[in-house]
Design a protein around this motif. Structure first.
Motif, mmCIF file in Angstrom:
data_model
loop_
_atom_site.group_PDB
_atom_site.id
_atom_site.type_symbol
_atom_site.label_atom_id
_atom_site.label_comp_id
_atom_site.label_asym_id
_atom_site.label_seq_id
_atom_site.Cartn_x
_atom_site.Cartn_y
_atom_site.Cartn_z
ATOM 1 N N TYR A 131 0.837 -1.202 0.000
ATOM 2 C CA TYR A 131 0.000 0.000 0.000
ATOM 3 C C TYR A 131 0.870 1.249 0.000
ATOM 4 C CZ TYR A 131 -3.478 3.397 1.609
ATOM 5 O OH TYR A 131 -4.304 4.491 1.736
ATOM 6 N N GLN A 132 0.509 2.226 -0.853
ATOM 7 C CA GLN A 132 1.290 3.449 -0.980
ATOM 8 C C GLN A 132 0.560 4.717 -0.582
ATOM 9 O OE1 GLN A 132 2.678 2.741 -5.209
ATOM 10 N NE2 GLN A 132 4.624 3.184 -4.214
ATOM 11 N N GLY A 133 -0.734 4.637 -0.334
ATOM 12 C CA GLY A 133 -1.474 5.813 0.078
ATOM 13 C C GLY A 133 -2.568 6.182 -0.898
ATOM 14 N N TRP B 169 -7.095 4.607 -3.565
ATOM 15 C CA TRP B 169 -6.037 3.903 -2.864
ATOM 16 C C TRP B 169 -5.075 3.379 -3.921
ATOM 17 C CZ3 TRP B 169 -10.117 0.715 0.212
ATOM 18 C CH2 TRP B 169 -10.477 1.405 1.377
ATOM 19 N N LYS B 170 -3.781 3.363 -3.607
ATOM 20 C CA LYS B 170 -2.776 2.936 -4.582
ATOM 21 C C LYS B 170 -1.807 1.946 -3.953
ATOM 22 C CE LYS B 170 -3.047 7.362 -7.022
ATOM 23 N NZ LYS B 170 -3.166 7.005 -8.437
ATOM 24 N N ALA B 171 -1.336 1.020 -4.768
ATOM 25 C CA ALA B 171 -0.409 0.005 -4.278
ATOM 26 C C ALA B 171 0.489 -0.448 -5.418
ATOM 27 C CB ALA B 171 -1.169 -1.186 -3.700
ATOM 28 N N ARG B 172 1.612 -1.070 -5.042
ATOM 29 C CA ARG B 172 2.621 -1.476 -6.024
ATOM 30 C C ARG B 172 3.156 -2.862 -5.689
ATOM 31 N NH1 ARG B 172 7.714 2.215 -5.902
ATOM 32 N NH2 ARG B 172 7.981 1.128 -3.927
ATOM 33 N N LEU B 173 3.461 -3.621 -6.740
ATOM 34 C CA LEU B 173 4.083 -4.937 -6.606
ATOM 35 C C LEU B 173 5.333 -4.957 -7.467
ATOM 36 C CD1 LEU B 173 3.640 -7.868 -5.420
ATOM 37 C CD2 LEU B 173 2.676 -8.434 -7.666
ATOM 38 N N ARG B 174 6.429 -5.482 -6.916
ATOM 39 C CA ARG B 174 7.678 -5.625 -7.665
ATOM 40 C C ARG B 174 8.063 -7.092 -7.768
ATOM 41 N NH1 ARG B 174 11.296 -0.426 -5.512
ATOM 42 N NH2 ARG B 174 10.441 1.047 -7.023
ATOM 43 N N PRO B 175 8.926 -7.437 -8.730
ATOM 44 C CA PRO B 175 9.234 -8.844 -8.968
ATOM 45 C C PRO B 175 9.719 -9.612 -7.741
ATOM 46 C CG PRO B 175 10.055 -7.520 -10.773
ATOM 47 C CD PRO B 175 9.566 -6.548 -9.732
ATOM 48 N N GLY B 176 10.513 -8.999 -6.893
ATOM 49 C CA GLY B 176 11.055 -9.724 -5.751
ATOM 50 C C GLY B 176 10.165 -9.738 -4.529
ATOM 51 N N ASP B 177 8.999 -9.097 -4.594
ATOM 52 C CA ASP B 177 8.115 -9.045 -3.426
ATOM 53 C C ASP B 177 7.523 -10.412 -3.116
ATOM 54 O OD1 ASP B 177 8.593 -6.352 -3.301
ATOM 55 O OD2 ASP B 177 6.661 -5.759 -4.178
ATOM 56 N N GLU B 178 7.372 -10.701 -1.826
ATOM 57 C CA GLU B 178 6.705 -11.929 -1.417
ATOM 58 C C GLU B 178 5.232 -11.844 -1.785
ATOM 59 O OE1 GLU B 178 7.288 -13.003 2.608
ATOM 60 O OE2 GLU B 178 9.468 -12.861 2.529
#
Length: 234
Positions: A147-149, A166-175
């Motif tokens: 979650y980013q806000g 609401w905004k959120a981000r996922l990156r390749p190494g994230d669980e």
């Protein structure tokens, strides 16, 4: 780009077609879906045909946006829609009313994220949903998005404005597991402006206990999200 299939033992994601028009029209009569998306209101067959022609077909042909229909293996029934926009690296999705609460969209988003970081070679994936769309947020949270806000939406609403999201981000190494830091999605009771149908989310039987089992103070759901146009530390 020709449409391709993403699949798991329990799900198949295929590009929707003309045969899906009745299912799309039926789903888009749902008041909850209308509240949290920008589908036209009222919605009829011509809107579904426009969606297939200008969004689905053109998106695949240009490589701008890839859209899949969610189905069970061996079934022709369309139970939801999920897409990824390549330029902005963001995902959007909806689940048909009769198919909610079964974890289908959580599985679909996981499949799309896997492809995005492997075949799609995206460096990150973004989700946003109108403030108060607890069910959509719970799907993103359960897949591992951070979650980013809150900030203006990337895409305009029906009135042309930029609704707070609401905004959120996922990156390749994230669980790929639920992370702390999200607003209190669907709490134990529905507060003012929070519809009761969002107490339980698609793929999460008990939203409050969907993470690591530790209850933490909820963050301010109106904290501003970072401006994605600015550089930030990894």
């Amino acid at each position: 780009m020709l449409p391709f299939v993403l699949a798991s033992p329990t799900l198949e994601l295929l590009a929707p077609s003309a045969a899906d028009v009745p299912a799309i029209v039926d789903a888009c009569q749902d008041e909850t879906l209308r509240r949290f998306t920008t589908v036209p209101v009222p919605y009829d067959r011509s809107d579904a045909e426009f969606f297939l022609r200008r969004i689905v077909d053109d998106g695949w042909a240009t490589g701008r946006e890839f859209t899949w229909g969610l189905r069970r293996p061996g079934s022709g029934l369309l139970e939801g829609i999920i897409s990824v926009r390549l330029r902005s690296s963001d995902v959007g999705f909806w689940t048909a009313p009769a198919s909610r609460g079964r974890g289908l969209m959580t599985g679909a988003l996981s499949l799309v994220a896997d492809w995005a970081f492997e075949g799609g070679a995206l460096r990150e994936l973004f989700w946003e949903g109108y403030v108060g769309n607890d069910a959509s947020a719970a799907v993103a949270r359960h897949v591992g998005f951070t979650y980013q806000g809150v900030g203006p939406g990337l895409h305009p609403g029906r009135d042309g404005g930029r609704p707070l999201c609401w905004k959120a981000r996922l990156r390749p190494g994230d669980e790929r597991s639920a992370r702390p830091g999200w607003p209190d999605l669907g709490g134990r009771s529905a507060g003012p402006g929070r519809p009761a149908e969002y107490r339980d989310a698609d793929g999460v039987e008990s939203v409050g206990d969907a993470g690591d089992g530790v209850r933490r103070p909820s963050p301010d759901p109106h904290a501003l999200a970072r401006d994605r146009s600015l550089p930030e530390a990894p």
